[in-house]
Design a protein around this motif. Structure first.
Motif, PDB file in Angstrom:
ATOM      1  N   GLY A  60       0.789  -1.226   0.000  1.00 36.57           N
ATOM      2  CA  GLY A  60       0.000   0.000   0.000  1.00 36.57           C
ATOM      3  C   GLY A  60       0.817   1.269   0.000  1.00 36.57           C
ATOM      4  O   GLY A  60       0.295   2.347  -0.303  1.00 36.57           O
ATOM      5  N   LEU A  61       2.096   1.163   0.344  1.00 37.06           N
ATOM      6  CA  LEU A  61       2.962   2.341   0.401  1.00 37.06           C
ATOM      7  C   LEU A  61       3.902   2.446  -0.797  1.00 37.06           C
ATOM      8  O   LEU A  61       4.728   3.354  -0.866  1.00 37.06           O
ATOM      9  N   MET A  62       3.775   1.524  -1.736  1.00 34.24           N
ATOM     10  CA  MET A  62       4.694   1.515  -2.870  1.00 34.24           C
ATOM     11  C   MET A  62       4.478   2.689  -3.812  1.00 34.24           C
ATOM     12  O   MET A  62       5.383   3.057  -4.561  1.00 34.24           O
ATOM     13  N   GLU A  63       3.315   3.302  -3.782  1.00 32.51           N
ATOM     14  CA  GLU A  63       3.091   4.462  -4.635  1.00 32.51           C
ATOM     15  C   GLU A  63       4.016   5.616  -4.260  1.00 32.51           C
ATOM     16  O   GLU A  63       4.473   6.362  -5.126  1.00 32.51           O
ATOM     17  N   GLN A  64       4.281   5.753  -2.939  1.00 34.96           N
ATOM     18  CA  GLN A  64       5.212   6.787  -2.498  1.00 34.96           C
ATOM     19  C   GLN A  64       6.613   6.511  -3.023  1.00 34.96           C
ATOM     20  O   GLN A  64       7.337   7.417  -3.429  1.00 34.96           O
ATOM     21  N   VAL A  65       7.020   5.241  -3.014  1.00 31.77           N
ATOM     22  CA  VAL A  65       8.337   4.878  -3.536  1.00 31.77           C
ATOM     23  C   VAL A  65       8.388   5.140  -5.039  1.00 31.77           C
ATOM     24  O   VAL A  65       9.364   5.687  -5.561  1.00 31.77           O
ATOM     25  N   ALA A  66       7.332   4.776  -5.738  1.00 37.24           N
ATOM     26  CA  ALA A  66       7.287   4.966  -7.185  1.00 37.24           C
ATOM     27  C   ALA A  66       7.317   6.435  -7.570  1.00 37.24           C
ATOM     28  O   ALA A  66       7.835   6.803  -8.626  1.00 37.24           O
ATOM     29  N   SER A  67       6.796   7.295  -6.694  1.00 36.18           N
ATOM     30  CA  SER A  67       6.752   8.726  -7.003  1.00 36.18           C
ATOM     31  C   SER A  67       8.141   9.336  -7.077  1.00 36.18           C
ATOM     32  O   SER A  67       8.334  10.394  -7.688  1.00 36.18           O
ATOM     33  N   ALA A  68       9.125   8.695  -6.449  1.00 39.34           N
ATOM     34  CA  ALA A  68      10.498   9.208  -6.482  1.00 39.34           C
ATOM     35  C   ALA A  68      11.364   8.401  -7.439  1.00 39.34           C
ATOM     36  O   ALA A  68      12.585   8.437  -7.359  1.00 39.34           O
ATOM     37  N   GLY A  69      10.725   7.693  -8.351  1.00 34.34           N
ATOM     38  CA  GLY A  69      11.463   6.715  -9.139  1.00 34.34           C
ATOM     39  C   GLY A  69      11.973   7.125 -10.490  1.00 34.34           C
ATOM     40  O   GLY A  69      12.636   6.344 -11.161  1.00 34.34           O
ATOM     41  N   GLU A  70      11.726   8.322 -10.951  1.00 37.87           N
ATOM     42  CA  GLU A  70      12.115   8.689 -12.304  1.00 37.87           C
ATOM     43  C   GLU A  70      13.612   8.584 -12.549  1.00 37.87           C
ATOM     44  O   GLU A  70      14.059   8.124 -13.604  1.00 37.87           O
ATOM     45  N   LYS A  71      14.412   8.973 -11.556  1.00 33.30           N
ATOM     46  CA  LYS A  71      15.869   8.913 -11.705  1.00 33.30           C
ATOM     47  C   LYS A  71      16.491   7.791 -10.883  1.00 33.30           C
ATOM     48  O   LYS A  71      17.715   7.658 -10.839  1.00 33.30           O
ATOM     49  N   LEU A  72      15.654   6.982 -10.259  1.00 29.01           N
ATOM     50  CA  LEU A  72      16.138   5.937  -9.372  1.00 29.01           C
ATOM     51  C   LEU A  72      16.936   4.884 -10.136  1.00 29.01           C
ATOM     52  O   LEU A  72      16.490   4.384 -11.178  1.00 29.01           O
ATOM     53  N   ARG A  73      18.115   4.570  -9.603  1.00 35.53           N
ATOM     54  CA  ARG A  73      18.962   3.544 -10.210  1.00 35.53           C
ATOM     55  C   ARG A  73      19.137   2.328  -9.303  1.00 35.53           C
ATOM     56  O   ARG A  73      19.326   1.215  -9.794  1.00 35.53           O
ATOM     57  N   TYR A  74      19.094   2.551  -7.992  1.00 37.55           N
ATOM     58  CA  TYR A  74      19.276   1.465  -7.025  1.00 37.55           C
ATOM     59  C   TYR A  74      18.107   1.467  -6.054  1.00 37.55           C
ATOM     60  O   TYR A  74      17.774   2.506  -5.474  1.00 37.55           O
TER      61      TYR A  74
END
Length: 510
Positions: A234-248
């Protein structure tokens, strides 16, 4: 050390972990005119008296004395090294007073004070270091940080009220923050000051954070570690919101399932590394993982991956789920240790021709799998631990030309002669097995040395003395002789042994 005294042009000296180096040994370094870097980390016999022998070395720019016998009084003398740029005092009982005496070190760029006695009062001294860029105050009593323009900050295992106490414009330079195991009073408030920053590296593993709304504002994140956190599907949307430049992205030891991966699809186009170890992800997650073509490293160890998925049609064969990984043309490392995969499920791995590291560990794998992946010609590291591998299976295996390490620990059927013969035939390969004269041992990295701010160097609990246990362990496999197991191999039912668990000894059914 006597011989070293003759090297008048010596620039850098690393004698960390040399337990026999004492105070008198350092006397031979006195008066060196060229020495700029000296690492004495974990030389436990070095005390305040030994540091006095070094005071005549005016050229020192880097000094590491973590986990030595230095006291707060000895720290006071370090103010003589006015050219210091790096100072590692990890594990030393540095007090607020002792830290204040070091404010004359105006060239200091990297200061390591983990496990010291400093508090919020002493933290005010950090303002006196105008060049400071890297600061480690893990395991201290500091709860509020003053306004600083630093790039890297480690406050692991601290109780945190505020990262910057005051105007938040100073956080614009903070690019790396490690707060492993930290206790936050109000995480949203603490992280709100990072909205104007350019944070690229964030490690909040093992912390008590329950809300991750602040991730929405961290658009420049490239490295995110939420291992052992309260992250759920249920909290993965918050993680995905910061994912555009995420590499690790490290999600290991969280309560996520395969559904969490469906949320990430399309949100992390540049992701290169993902760790899902010790989670509840199953084979359905592989389809989602395969949609992130930029992945180079995938860790699925200790999950419930079986290697099969139902096709959805009645009376049809199960589909090999690992086939989905063929879409990851950049994949270089795959970890499937301690999963439920069997020989037949690993067949698709033979098509991952660019793979360089493959980690396998299972009681249900045999030499069938070893020979099935023999086509991976670019492998440099191959782990095949705990498998039912016979002497014939090993000696008939031809390792790829680039293979450097072959980890066979736990392959208990192998004889010493077979392992020795393999080592002699392929001398370029480092074999890790109990029968090798110099068995591999996992590297023990001290949590004190934190020059690179690697998270694993910060302990989750304070060091304590570990007493040896008197509890004896009985290996149930000893009930079966090698001859019995080899006879089982020759039987007609051995080829389908993994499909019929009733044919397996009790130890292999676990």
């Amino acid at each position: 050390m006597v011989y070293l005294s003759a090297f008048r042009y010596l620039h850098s000296l690393n004698i960390a972990d040399c337990k026999n180096v004492n105070n008198f040994a350092l006397w031979h370094l006195s008066g060196h005119s060229s020495l700029k870097e000296l690492d004495l980390s974990r030389c436990s016999k070095i005390t305040d008296a030994g540091i006095k022998h070094l005071l005549s070395i005016a050229t020192l720019e880097k000094l590491c004395v973590s986990e030595t016998g230095l006291t707060a009084d000895g720290v006071l003398s370090l103010s003589s090294f006015v050219n210091l740029r790096v100072l590692d005092l990890g594990g030393i009982p540095v007090t607020d007073t002792a830290l204040s005496s070091l404010q004359v070190l105006t060239q200091l760029e990297h200061l390591d004070l983990w496990g010291s006695e400093i508090s919020d009062v002493g933290a005010a001294t950090f303002r006196k270091f105008p060049m400071l860029s890297i600061l480690n105050i893990a395991w201290t009593k500091v709860t509020r940080m003053p306004i600083l323009s630093i790039a890297c900050l480690n406050m692991s295992n601290c109780t945190i009220h505020s990262i910057v106490d005051g105007d938040n414009t100073a956080t614009a330079t903070l690019s790396k923050l490690i707060v492993t195991g930290a206790t936050f009073i109000d995480a949203d408030q603490v992280f709100s000051i990072l909205q104007l920053g350019c944070l690229k590296f964030l490690d909040i593993s093992c912390s008590n954070i329950g809300s991750f709304n602040f991730l929405v504002n961290l658009r420049n994140l490239e490295h995110l570690n939420v291992r052992y956190s309260h992250i759920t599907d249920g909290l993965m949307e918050q993680v995905a919101s910061a994912g555009e430049k995420l590499r690790y992205l490290n999600l290991s030891k969280t309560k996520i399932t395969s559904h969490a991966l469906s949320v990430l699809v399309g949100c992390v186009p540049n992701l290169e590394s993902i760790s899902l170890s010790h989670t509840l992800v199953d084979d359905t997650s592989l389809a989602y993982i395969s949609m992130t073509s930029s992945l180079r490293l995938v860790d699925l160890s200790h999950t419930i991956i079986r290697g099969f998925v139902d096709s959805g049609r009645e009376n049809s064969d199960k589909m090999l789920s690992l086939s989905a990984l063929q879409n990851l043309t950049k994949l270089r490392s795959l970890n499937l240790e301690d999963t439920k995969v069997m020989d037949e499920a690993l067949q698709p791995l033979s098509l991952l021709t660019e793979l360089e590291c493959l980690y396998l560990k299972s009681d249900f794998l045999t030499e069938i799998s070893l020979h099935a992946i023999a086509s991976l010609q670019k492998l440099r590291f191959l782990g095949f631990r705990g498998a039912v591998l016979t002497d014939y299976g090993l000696l008939s295996y031809r390792p790829p030309p680039l293979l450097c390490v072959f980890d066979l620990r736990g392959c208990w059927l192998l004889s010493a002669n077979a392992v020795s013969s393999f080592c002699k035939k392929y001398q370029q390969v480092q074999v890790r097995h109990v029968h090798v004269n110099n068995p591999f041992e996992d590297e023990i990295v001290s949590y004190g040395s934190s020059a690179s701010f690697i998270t694993t160097k910060v302990p989750l609990s304070r060091p304590r003395t570990v007493k040896s246990s008197n509890t004896s362990f009985v290996d149930e496999r000893m009930k079966y002789s090698t001859e019995e197991l080899l006879q089982l191999e020759k039987s007609t039912g051995f080829s389908c042994m993994l499909k019929d668990l009733d044919l397996l000894p009790e130890i292999l059914r676990k």
